[in-house]
Motif scaffolding. Sequence first.
Motif, PDB file in Angstrom:
ATOM      1  N   GLY A  24      55.761  48.224  56.449  1.00 14.36           N
ATOM      2  CA  GLY A  24      56.828  47.758  55.567  1.00 14.36           C
ATOM      3  C   GLY A  24      56.830  46.249  55.438  1.00 14.36           C
ATOM      4  N   SER A  25      56.531  45.572  56.534  1.00 14.94           N
ATOM      5  CA  SER A  25      56.452  44.115  56.485  1.00 14.94           C
ATOM      6  C   SER A  25      55.252  43.662  55.672  1.00 14.94           C
ATOM      7  N   ALA A  26      54.129  44.332  55.881  1.00 15.27           N
ATOM      8  CA  ALA A  26      52.905  43.899  55.202  1.00 15.27           C
ATOM      9  C   ALA A  26      52.945  44.197  53.708  1.00 15.27           C
ATOM     10  N   VAL A  27      53.328  45.408  53.363  1.00  8.74           N
ATOM     11  CA  VAL A  27      53.324  45.784  51.949  1.00  8.74           C
ATOM     12  C   VAL A  27      54.567  45.232  51.273  1.00  8.74           C
ATOM     13  N   GLY A  28      54.347  44.409  50.280  1.00  5.27           N
ATOM     14  CA  GLY A  28      55.505  43.810  49.618  1.00  5.27           C
ATOM     15  C   GLY A  28      55.076  43.133  48.336  1.00  5.27           C
ATOM     16  N   LEU A  29      55.812  42.107  47.968  1.00  2.90           N
ATOM     17  CA  LEU A  29      55.477  41.370  46.753  1.00  2.90           C
ATOM     18  C   LEU A  29      54.066  40.810  46.840  1.00  2.90           C
ATOM     19  N   GLY A  30      53.620  40.513  48.065  1.00  3.82           N
ATOM     20  CA  GLY A  30      52.286  39.961  48.256  1.00  3.82           C
ATOM     21  C   GLY A  30      51.208  40.853  47.664  1.00  3.82           C
ATOM     22  N   ASN A  31      51.397  42.159  47.774  1.00  3.39           N
ATOM     23  CA  ASN A  31      50.393  43.083  47.271  1.00  3.39           C
ATOM     24  C   ASN A  31      50.512  43.285  45.768  1.00  3.39           C
ATOM     25  N   ILE A  32      51.740  43.487  45.314  1.00  6.22           N
ATOM     26  CA  ILE A  32      51.913  43.957  43.941  1.00  6.22           C
ATOM     27  C   ILE A  32      52.141  42.804  42.970  1.00  6.22           C
ATOM     28  N   ALA A 231      45.132  36.680  52.420  1.00  3.27           N
ATOM     29  CA  ALA A 231      44.940  37.698  53.459  1.00  3.27           C
ATOM     30  C   ALA A 231      46.014  37.549  54.538  1.00  3.27           C
ATOM     31  N   PHE A 232      46.282  36.319  54.960  1.00  3.99           N
ATOM     32  CA  PHE A 232      47.339  36.094  55.943  1.00  3.99           C
ATOM     33  C   PHE A 232      48.693  36.527  55.396  1.00  3.99           C
ATOM     34  N   PHE A 233      48.951  36.108  54.160  1.00  2.00           N
ATOM     35  CA  PHE A 233      50.254  36.395  53.561  1.00  2.00           C
ATOM     36  C   PHE A 233      50.461  37.897  53.439  1.00  2.00           C
ATOM     37  N   SER A 234      49.455  38.571  52.924  1.00  2.00           N
ATOM     38  CA  SER A 234      49.613  39.987  52.637  1.00  2.00           C
ATOM     39  C   SER A 234      49.770  40.809  53.907  1.00  2.00           C
ATOM     40  N   LEU A 235      49.077  40.404  54.972  1.00  2.00           N
ATOM     41  CA  LEU A 235      49.178  41.153  56.224  1.00  2.00           C
ATOM     42  C   LEU A 235      50.332  40.662  57.097  1.00  2.00           C
ATOM     43  N   SER A 236      51.115  39.712  56.607  1.00  2.00           N
ATOM     44  CA  SER A 236      52.246  39.142  57.366  1.00  2.00           C
ATOM     45  C   SER A 236      51.798  38.446  58.648  1.00  2.00           C
ATOM     46  N   LEU A 237      50.652  37.794  58.609  1.00  2.00           N
ATOM     47  CA  LEU A 237      50.121  37.211  59.840  1.00  2.00           C
ATOM     48  C   LEU A 237      50.332  35.711  59.928  1.00  2.00           C
ATOM     49  N   SER A 330      61.278  40.954  57.952  1.00  2.00           N
ATOM     50  CA  SER A 330      60.383  40.463  58.997  1.00  2.00           C
ATOM     51  C   SER A 330      60.205  38.953  58.904  1.00  2.00           C
ATOM     52  N   LEU A 331      60.510  38.381  57.739  1.00  2.00           N
ATOM     53  CA  LEU A 331      60.364  36.935  57.610  1.00  2.00           C
ATOM     54  C   LEU A 331      61.454  36.184  58.362  1.00  2.00           C
ATOM     55  N   ILE A 332      62.666  36.775  58.475  1.00  2.00           N
ATOM     56  CA  ILE A 332      63.672  36.028  59.229  1.00  2.00           C
ATOM     57  C   ILE A 332      63.912  36.569  60.630  1.00  2.00           C
ATOM     58  N   MET A 401      50.114  26.668  56.607  1.00  2.00           N
ATOM     59  CA  MET A 401      50.844  27.038  57.824  1.00  2.00           C
ATOM     60  C   MET A 401      50.398  28.378  58.416  1.00  2.00           C
ATOM     61  N   LEU A 402      50.207  29.394  57.567  1.00  4.41           N
ATOM     62  CA  LEU A 402      49.823  30.699  58.127  1.00  4.41           C
ATOM     63  C   LEU A 402      48.422  30.661  58.755  1.00  4.41           C
ATOM     64  N   PRO A 403      47.404  30.107  58.055  1.00 10.69           N
ATOM     65  CA  PRO A 403      46.096  30.051  58.711  1.00 10.69           C
ATOM     66  C   PRO A 403      46.127  29.209  59.992  1.00 10.69           C
TER      67      PRO A 403
HETATM   68  N1  TRP Z   1      53.356  40.500  53.723  1.00 10.02           N
HETATM   69  C1  TRP Z   1      54.498  40.459  52.868  1.00 10.02           C
HETATM   70  C2  TRP Z   1      54.026  40.739  51.458  1.00 10.02           C
HETATM   71  O1  TRP Z   1      52.880  40.972  51.249  1.00 10.02           O
HETATM   72  C3  TRP Z   1      55.260  39.162  52.970  1.00 10.02           C
HETATM   73  C4  TRP Z   1      55.561  38.827  54.368  1.00 10.02           C
HETATM   74  C5  TRP Z   1      56.430  39.489  55.193  1.00 10.02           C
HETATM   75  C6  TRP Z   1      54.964  37.809  55.131  1.00 10.02           C
HETATM   76  N2  TRP Z   1      56.401  38.901  56.436  1.00 10.02           N
HETATM   77  C7  TRP Z   1      55.508  37.886  56.408  1.00 10.02           C
HETATM   78  C8  TRP Z   1      54.011  36.853  54.834  1.00 10.02           C
HETATM   79  C9  TRP Z   1      55.095  37.011  57.406  1.00 10.02           C
HETATM   80  C10 TRP Z   1      53.600  35.992  55.816  1.00 10.02           C
HETATM   81  C11 TRP Z   1      54.122  36.056  57.090  1.00 10.02           C
HETATM   82  O2  TRP Z   1      54.795  40.747  50.566  1.00 10.02           O
END
Ligand code: TRP
Length: 460
Positions: A24-32, A231-237, A330-332, A401-403
């Motif tokens: 749920g955290s990974a799949v989001g606006l980042g993907n679609i 890749a980082f953004f989409s996987l929430s990493l 998951s972001l907050i 920041m994510l990388p």
């Molecule tokens: N991965 C989410 C998306 O693809 C966005 C997201 C949620 C996120 N938690 C995160 C991105 C943490 C980076 C870090 O929409």
Amino acid sequence: MVSRRQSIHGEWSSRWAFILAATGSAVGLGNIWKFPYMTGENGGGAFVLVYLLCVAVIGIPIMMAETMLGRRGRQSPINTMQTLAIEAGHTPRWHFVGWIGVLAGFLILSYYSVIAGWALAYVLRTGTGVFTGATADGVEAIFSDFVSNPESLLGWHTLFMAMTMIVVARGVQGGLEKAVKFLMPGLFIILVVLVGYAMNAGEFAQAMRYLFSPSFENLSPEAILAAMGQAFFSLSLGMGAIMVYGSYLPHDASIAGTSVRIAIADTLVAVLAGMAIFPLVFAHNLEPGAGPGLIFQTLPLVFGHMPGGVVFGTLFFVLLVFAAWTSSISLIEPAVAYLVENRGVRRSNAAVIVAGACWALGLLTVLSFNVWSDVHPLGMFETFKDKTPFDLLDYLTSNIMLPLGGFMIAIFSVWIMSRDASRDELDLHEGWEYPAWRFLVRYVTPVAVVTIFLNAIDAI
Ligand code: TRP
């Protein structure tokens, strides 16, 4: 071996609950929303290929590392990093990795909520049949009218932030778990139907060539950096979201298996979104590089013309909102968990404080699409010359920041933490998996991140 810590915030009821929540955290606006427009802006196939490579060699190993650290430390990322560093005989200052993460999550949510607000607004527009029979020009006009009005963007942003705040205030099991169970499968099915529709109604073959036959002459160092950032953004990493979810993970769950599954599901959703959108882009002579408005300027065309499009389209945007909702939580969560642990703030108050501050920062993004659309704060640099405050926030978080956070997490888990500790927590005692993971995280991931960074800096 350390005795098992307990999280004061509770635990997932099962391994499944973790998989669902992390997915749920990974799949989001980042993907679609983001993946298709980034692909369009960066020229297609080569970007997609680099993205897939980054998911495999950087994303999955870091996801395992983050989950592992979280479950070992059982606290907010800030305290987890500090505790584990002390345990390994190093400086507690490693907590700064947690701090970068909290800050990144905060910055990301400020704009994420604005875009999720667009999706909310489109539930209403699609549901009331605004797009029925619309032309490509009509759909574009509706979108530009919509974003040119800051009050209405602000209203939807406020609503979405309030939704996020409410779920976070209710805590791990009450709030987070229930939200995910039915939504992910629903979204997946809708996407598959959309791809089926695009096969018939769009330029499917051209879209497939665009997405999957890479032409490397278009691949700039900037695009490679963007693919890694995506890749980082989409996987929430890279910011502790997965770490904090890992801290609620029961002890008997396999981290390697869950990470691979989550990454596959996430990637599949992004690729399906691309396969649904690009056939339409080409069939209607739209601009692949249209930017953040891309899905809002293409998908309504389908909903306006397919039988049952009103119902189906409404359902799509409802599910998109849910996908964004489970991500925003998951972001907050790292920031909220920190306030609860270290400042003795009640969970509900912590949620109000963090969401409120994020909401205010969201104004930068709201204005970036209208009043400030010509404001380019870093215009003196070639790379940033067209970037609005929203673009800069996105660039800073996804590409830097994510990388950086992911790099530090990799370094920490294989150079600072003891081999016994990580092997024990990953529970990979025999076979090739542990050595493979260790090799990737020790050498491949850090070198890849640094090389991609240096290349891109060179290009600025
Ligand atoms: N991965 C989410 C998306 O693809 C966005 C997201 C949620 C996120 N938690 C995160 C991105 C943490 C980076 C870090 O929409």
